[in-house]
Write an enzyme that holds these catalytic residues in place. Sequence first.
Site, short mmCIF file in Angstrom:
data_model
loop_
_atom_site.label_atom_id
_atom_site.label_comp_id
_atom_site.label_asym_id
_atom_site.label_seq_id
_atom_site.Cartn_x
_atom_site.Cartn_y
_atom_site.Cartn_z
N GLU A 191 134.51 137.33 0.67
CA GLU A 191 135.95 137.08 0.54
C GLU A 191 136.68 138.32 0.01
OE1 GLU A 191 136.53 133.46 -1.64
OE2 GLU A 191 135.21 132.31 -0.32
N GLU A 244 129.66 130.32 3.56
CA GLU A 244 129.97 129.53 2.38
C GLU A 244 130.79 128.33 2.79
OE1 GLU A 244 131.13 131.74 -1.12
OE2 GLU A 244 132.54 130.17 -1.71
#
Length: 814
Positions: free
Chosen positions: A428, A504
Amino acid sequence: MRQVFLAFLAALISLPAFSGDKININNGWRFIRGDQYSAHAIHFDDCAWQTVRLPHDWSILGPFSQDEPTLSRGAYLPTGIGWYRKNLNVTKRQLEGKVFVEFEGVYMNSTVWINGQKLGQRPNGYLTFEYDLTPYLKAGENTLAVRVDNSAQPGSRWYTGSGIYRDVNLKVTGKTYVPQWGTYVTTPYVSEAMARVCVETKIANADATKNVTLVSQIIDASGKTVETSTKTVSLPTDSTSLFTQDISLDQPKLWDTKNPNLYTLRTVVSQGRKTLDTYETTFGVRDIRFDPNKGFLLNGKHEIIKGVCLHQDAGPLGVAVPERAFERQIEIMKAMGANAIRTAHNPASPAFLDLCDKHGILVMEESFDEWSSSKAPQVFTTEGGRKTVKLQSYGGLYFDEWHERDLTDMVLRDRNHPSIIMWSIGNEINEIWGPKGAVINRELVKILKKSDTTRYITNGILGPSQANRYGTYADLDLAGYNYRMDNAIKDHYTYPDRVFIGTENRSAVVMLPRGEYIFDQDTYEHKIFEKYPSKDIQKLFNKRMGYAQGERVWKQVKENPFLSGFFIWTGFDYLGETVPYSWPSRSSYFGAVDLVGLPKDGYHFYRAQWKDEPMVHAFPHWNWEGKEGEIIPLTCFTNCDVVEVIVNGKSYGEKATRSTMDLHLNWDIPYTPGELKIIGKNKKGEKLTEQIICTASAPSQIALEADQTVIDADGQDLSYVTVSICDKDGNLVPTASDEINFTVKGQGKIIGVGNGDPTDHGSFQANNRKAFNGYAMVIIQSDGKTGSIKLKATGKGLKSSEIIIQAGKAKRGA
């Protein structure tokens, strides 16, 4: 007698002068918190310092405080600066060769000195590094000093710990030796009949030019040498040379998740009859492939990646994690049905990766949580009001200078592990949202492929549309999608050659601690704000983080083979990152199991979907005093065809799993105290398994159960003892919160206590703990001596309990 002595002397002389083996030096370190002027100097007086054994994490000692600058990200625990010192005795004979010191992990900003001479500094807290001590050593006593600076806070988005938290080793070699990470084993061709094993070996020569013999032996798990390759090579003066050998291995025992067969490569460098160095490397023979349509193939067979994300802390033990604690985590995840682990969001310890090799766990090893830009500032609520803080972390401070060295070292250290099937270069990352991300992404891929071309490279990307726009995915072998599986399914048809992985994804847990249940949403929101104050996103999280989200993602992966698999966030709860809550919470709520390894209900969802053994798991518990006659919503996870629910002999009907689009079954049942029986059946109506939940009366007694009743007497092995509060009939009291006191006699000690409550601020090193929803945990370790360890648990108004653990030689298998 003289002949015996001469024979002994001859044997000594014939021994190699330098074995090249690692010598663990964890014992006998001196430590102090706080900065110390001239503590690196040889004659500095450290007599008043504490004596510690490594691995060591001073942050876990606490106390928890809302005033700590780590805030909720770092579990409100202290950090700062600390110093370590150790005396090393070196012989004249050893000084004829080379002496190195290896640190497997120091968090963070470590600076190392030997005899007052600075050796270097390493900001990254997760990677192994080595220094050559040879030029600065003297025969006799030498002083090794280490300064650790973890004062810049908040320094991460999760608990990192502070100190020399992994092993430290010495390596003593001759002047001709295999250097650190000097071998690289690949298997470019694999079949059941034959495998081609390619071995690259580096040999360093700090001596004059010489010809040596390089022998590479492949040894199987029984200790038998199955193949050998011999090569005579020339080593120039003061050089490091690289040599390649191809070895054919007939009928290899392949490594996979069910049969994780391992081999050892023994490298021997010799000159005539004299052995100059030996070096051993563990590896596995396996073939990995990711296909745009078929997903992941291991040794040619399709296998869904059923993964969990794990941070490196072990709850009450912090990040100074004994090997057994790691192994227990892996065992609990395998029992849930997981076959893969993502090391979120940093390189794992060597010991952890060794265990993944041993237990057949697929690994995504991750390198960075940030690139050159720190994560966005966040708002934290404290007693003094709200304040905005920004990470003082590796990314913003050190990435630009250190990323190439750090990424290269991670790969060189870990590229022989058969468990590792992919590298992740980020999680991220801020830069992904713009064109700069594609540039850095491409650079990192190139750096990584210089050291390993056999594994797939991915990136945990939260903004797939931006990654598509700027071409970020084009440079990756494996397109990583965080929480965007819908986008991945759409992108499959737009980019048919792309290979996908859910890096994820949400797990089948609600944002509540283990054993807590709320049925009235309005009352729940009022109570949750009162107990867990947080930002306004609270309601959003409560509604989005239920088990239905985990069901949705699993169905997407199961129905679309091109997705390869996914990793849930997370396997275990972990210290720090209390999102969406803040103080008094000091650990996460995301795990399928809690901080001490006790399963939550979501754990059993994955058991039902990932395991074949028949099972049923219904929740909530059946203790609802004051709600008699009210409807209790009962949920059941199962892999059986049919489930029947019976309360006090009355059936509330059967339900078939094939009759619903959901991956769970529901009943609305009027609460009546007594016995709740859940029966799992096959299609013929035959009973396969059952679960019985009884309404418990008042707490009456303590029950103790150890995961190991025999442990190694090495001062490292552990026994995790689950403490249950039961009624007079032995039923668990699911709401019990009694305080339990612990005493230990014999050859052991308590090294940690816990209960899974994310808001409990009690010391993890105490000899007491309140039960949380019926349970607590005690972690026992031997004192290094053989004998019995007696743990006794007592509580006010409760019948006490004792358990005996033997410290000797434990037996355990993969």
